[in-house]
Motif scaffolding. Structure first.
Motif, short mmCIF file in Angstrom:
data_model
loop_
_atom_site.label_atom_id
_atom_site.label_comp_id
_atom_site.label_asym_id
_atom_site.label_seq_id
_atom_site.Cartn_x
_atom_site.Cartn_y
_atom_site.Cartn_z
N SER A 111 -5.91 7.21 5.52
CA SER A 111 -6.97 7.30 3.90
C SER A 111 -6.65 7.34 3.06
O SER A 111 -6.77 6.55 1.81
N GLY A 112 -4.72 7.13 2.52
CA GLY A 112 -4.32 7.67 1.31
C GLY A 112 -3.88 6.14 0.99
O GLY A 112 -3.55 5.33 0.16
N ILE A 113 -3.93 5.67 2.21
CA ILE A 113 -3.56 4.13 2.09
C ILE A 113 -3.98 2.89 2.28
O ILE A 113 -4.12 1.60 1.71
N SER A 114 -5.05 3.35 3.02
CA SER A 114 -6.01 2.15 3.72
C SER A 114 -7.20 2.64 4.07
O SER A 114 -7.68 3.24 3.89
N ASN A 115 -8.47 1.79 3.71
CA ASN A 115 -9.73 1.94 4.14
C ASN A 115 -10.07 1.65 5.30
O ASN A 115 -11.30 1.82 5.52
N PRO A 154 0.66 -1.23 0.10
CA PRO A 154 -0.20 0.07 -0.03
C PRO A 154 0.85 1.47 -0.34
O PRO A 154 0.48 2.23 -0.30
N LEU A 155 1.57 1.08 0.64
CA LEU A 155 2.87 2.35 0.56
C LEU A 155 3.24 2.82 -1.19
O LEU A 155 3.26 3.90 -1.39
N ILE A 156 3.67 1.54 -1.27
CA ILE A 156 4.33 2.02 -3.07
C ILE A 156 3.37 2.61 -3.20
O ILE A 156 3.60 3.48 -4.64
N ILE A 157 2.05 1.45 -3.87
CA ILE A 157 0.43 2.60 -4.79
C ILE A 157 0.25 3.90 -4.43
O ILE A 157 0.40 4.90 -5.36
N TYR A 158 0.79 4.14 -2.91
CA TYR A 158 0.55 5.00 -2.46
C TYR A 158 1.30 6.57 -3.27
O TYR A 158 1.24 7.43 -3.72
N PHE A 159 2.40 6.06 -2.40
CA PHE A 159 3.68 7.42 -3.45
C PHE A 159 3.92 7.20 -4.72
O PHE A 159 4.34 8.23 -5.06
N ARG A 160 3.36 5.74 -5.50
CA ARG A 160 3.60 6.36 -7.23
C ARG A 160 2.82 6.77 -6.95
O ARG A 160 2.94 7.54 -8.55
#
Length: 521
Positions: A43-47, A22-28
Motif C-alpha cells: 500500500s505504501g508503494i502503489s494504489n 515508486p520504491l525510491i519515493i517510498y524509501f525517500r
C-alpha cells in the motif's frame, strides 16, 4: 532483432516506472508517511492493492478488521484511513481545513455539481442556490408528492398481497411476490423525479424501471434506470483509487474485459438518462409551465431573478439529484425493513408506536403525525448506523500547509478519510456495535452519539438532502408497517452486499399480506 531490442527497452522502462520509481519515493518518504502501518503489503508503494480490494466488493469491512489493530492505516502512497471517532471532526467538521479530495475532480464531468465541487467559494454559491429548496421549512411543500408516490406503491402492493402466512410455515416461492429492494428503489426514483423535476416516470404502476435515455445526437432509447446507475458506480469505484491512472485504466478495462465494456456502455446510458430528464424539464420551462420543484431553484432564485447557469452545470445538478437522491435512500429503506424483520421485538415496538399514532383507516401516514415519533426515528438511525448506505471513507485532502488529524500532523495534499462503516462500530461510542438496538438512540444517550453518526457525512459538506430522505423514509415505513405484514423467505435469510461507493444489498424477496382489521379500508 530491432523489434526485440525495443521490447527489452520497453520492459526496462516499464519496470523502472512502475517498480523502481515508486520504491525510491517510498524509501525517500518525503512526507513521513512510512511510519503508518500499511493496509496491505504494497500500500505504501502503489494504489493497486486498494484497487484489488475494491474488486473484492467490501473495502470497508476489510478496513474495519485492519483498524481493530491500527488507528491509522496507509491505504495508498498518499492516502491515510483513520479509524477513531476523533478523526470525524478534524476531517469533516465545520472548521476543518481539509477540502474535497482529487477523486471528485477525477470523476467530475464537464461541470461540477454540489457534491463534487472542490472550491469552497463555489460550493458556498451552489449550496446557497439550492438550500432553500432542501430546507426543513419547505418539506411541507413536498409532502403531498411523497404521499402521492406512497399511495401508488400501496396500490401496487395491494395487488400483490397473498393470504396470511400460516404460523410455523415458510412462505412458498410463488408467494414471495415483492422484491423490496427493487420496489423501494422504484419508490425513491419516482419521488425524486417528481420532487426534483415534476416528472411522472410511471415506475410504480408498471413495476419496472424502464426509462428514456437521450444520446448526444438526440437519439432516444429505452434503458433500465437501476442497471445503468449501478453499473456506473461499479466501474468507477473499482478503478478510481489511482487518480493519475484512472483514464488509462478505463481504456485498458475496455480492451481486456467484456464485463467492463458492458459497464462503461451502461455508464453512457446513465448519462443519457440524465440528459433526457434535464432537456425535458427545460423544454417545459421554455413552454412557460410554472412548476414547483428543485429544478426551479437552478433556473432562478426565490425572487425570480434568473441564475443564468451554464447548461452543463444544470445537467450536473440533475445527475447528482437523480443519483444520490434515489439510491442511498432506497438502500436505507431496504435495510431498515430487513433489520426489523430480523428483530421481531423491535418490529413489534415500532408497530405499536405507529398504530397508536395513525387512524385505523389511514393508508398513507401523514408526515406531520410521524415526524416526531421517537422510536421510528431511532429505528431509522440505528439501521443507517449499522448499515450506512454510503460506507466508503469520503476522501478529503489536507491543505498545502498540512493539518492536524487526531493531534497528529498530516503533511499537505495528503488524502485522509474515515469510513462510516468503521466509525459506526467504535465500541467507545456504540457498545455492542454489531447488534441492532434502536433504543440506544433514545434520550440523552442518543444525543451524545449524534456527533459520531455520519451516515449523511458531517460539517459544511454534509448531505443537503437528509431532510428529504427522512421524510420519505418515515412516511413509507410507517405506512407499510401500519397496513401490511411481511415475511422473509426464511428466518435465517440474508442478502449479499456489494460495496461500490454505496453498500448495495441484493434483491430481498418478501411475502406480503394485509394486517388483520385492515381489509375494508
Amino acid at each position: 532483432m530491432l523489434g526485440y531490442f525495443f521490447s527489452v527497452i520497453t520492459a526496462i522502462a516499464a519496470f523502472g516506472y512502475f517498480i523502481v520509481v515508486p520504491l525510491i519515493i517510498y524509501f525517500r518518504d518525503a512526507k513521513g508517511l512510512r511510519k503508518y502501518p500499511n493496509f496491505s503489503f504494497l500500500s505504501g508503494i502503489s494504489n493497486l492493492p486498494f484497487i484489488y480490494e475494491a474488486h473484492k466488493g467490501f473495502r470497508s469491512q476489510a478496513l474495519l478488521k485492519a483498524h481493530q489493530k491500527h488507528a491509522v492505516l496507509r491505504i495508498g502512497p498518499n492516502a491515510l484511513s483513520f479509524g477513531t471517532k476523533e478523526a470525524i471532526k478534524d476531517i469533516y467538521g465545520h472548521n476543518t481545513k481539509c477540502t474535497k479530495d482529487t477523486m471528485y475532480k477525477v470523476l467530475a464531468g464537464s461541470h461540477y455539481h454540489l457534491a463534487d465541487v472542490i472550491d469552497k467559494p463555489e460550493h458556498a454559491r451552489k449550496r446557497k442556490m439550492l438550500s432553500s429548496a432542501y430546507a426543513i421549512k419547505n418539506l411541507e411543500g413536498w409532502e403531498h408528492k411523497v404521499a402521492d408516490i406512497t399511495g401508488r406503491l400501496i396500490k401496487s402492493f395491494d395487488a400483490r398481497c397473498t393470504a396470511p402466512l400460516v404460523e410455523g410455515e415458510l412462505p412458498s416461492p410463488e408467494d414471495q411476490a415483492i422484491d423490496y429492494r427493487m420496489w423501494s428503489n422504484l419508490f425513491t426514483v419516482s419521488a425524486i423525479a417528481n420532487i426534483g423535476l415534476s416528472e411522472d416516470l410511471g415506475f410504480l404502476e408498471r413495476g419496472d424501471d424502464l426509462v428514456t435515455a437521450e444520446a448526444p445526437d438526440g437519439t432516444l432509447s429505452k434503458v433500465h434506470f437501476r442497471e445503468c446507475l449501478h453499473a456506473t458506480a461499479w466501474a468507477q469505484s473499482n478503478l478510481v483509487w489511482s487518480y493519475d491512472w484512472f483514464q488509462t485504466f478505463i481504456r485498458i478495462s475496455k480492451l481486456v474485459s467484456s464485463k467492463y465494456r458492458q459497464k462503461w456502455r451502461l455508464n453512457k446510458d446513465w448519462d443519457g438518462i440524465v440528459r433526457h430528464r434535464a432537456t425535458t424539464r427545460f423544454k417545459r420551462f421554455q413552454a412557460h409551465e410554472q412548476l414547483d420543484d428543485f429544478f426551479s431553484a437552478l433556473l432562478h432564485d426565490k425572487s425570480g431573478v434568473a441564475n443564468n447557469l451554464e447548461w452543463g452545470e444544470m445537467v450536473a445538478e440533475v445527475s447528482i439529484m437523480m443519483n444520490a437522491g434515489s439510491d442511498t435512500t432506497a438502500i436505507a429503506m431496504n435495510n431498515v425493513m430487513y433489520l426489523l424483520l430480523k428483530n421481531p421485538p423491535c418490529m413489534k415496538k415500532l408497530r405499536e408506536e405507529i398504530d397508536e399514532t395513525l387512524d385505523e383507516d389511514e393508508a398513507v401516514a401523514p408526515y406531520d403525525k410521524v415526524k416526531h415519533l421517537p422510536y421510528l426515528r431511532a429505528c431509522l438511525d440505528e439501521s443507517m448506523r449499522l448499515l450506512p448506505p454510503t460506507t466508503f471513507g469520503l476522501p478529503r485532502k489536507t491543505p498545502p500547509e498540512g493539518a492536524a488529524v487526531v493531534e497528529d500532523y498530516i503533511p499537505g495534499d495528503t488524502t485522509v478519510s474515515i469510513s462510516s462503516y468503521v466509525a459506526h462500530r467504535d465500541p467507545s461510542v456504540f457498545p455492542e456495535a454489531e447488534l441492532y438496538k434502536p433504543e440506544r438512540w433514545l434520550g440523552e444517550e442518543g444525543k451524545n452519539m449524534q456527533p459520531y453518526f455520519i451516515a449523511f457525512s458531517a460539517g459544511a459538506r454534509g448531505c443537503i438532502g437528509r431532510n428529504i430522505s427522512y421524510l420519505e423514509q418515515m412516511v413509507l415505513l410507517a405506512s407499510l408497517l401500519h397496513r401490511y405484514e411481511f415475511a422473509l423467505p426464511c428466518p435465517d435469510w440474508e442478502p449479499t452486499r456489494r460495496e461500490n461507493f454505496n453498500l448495495s444489498p441484493s434483491a430481498m424477496p418478501l411475502k406480503v399480506w394485509r394486517r388483520k382489521n385492515d381489509e375494508e379500508d
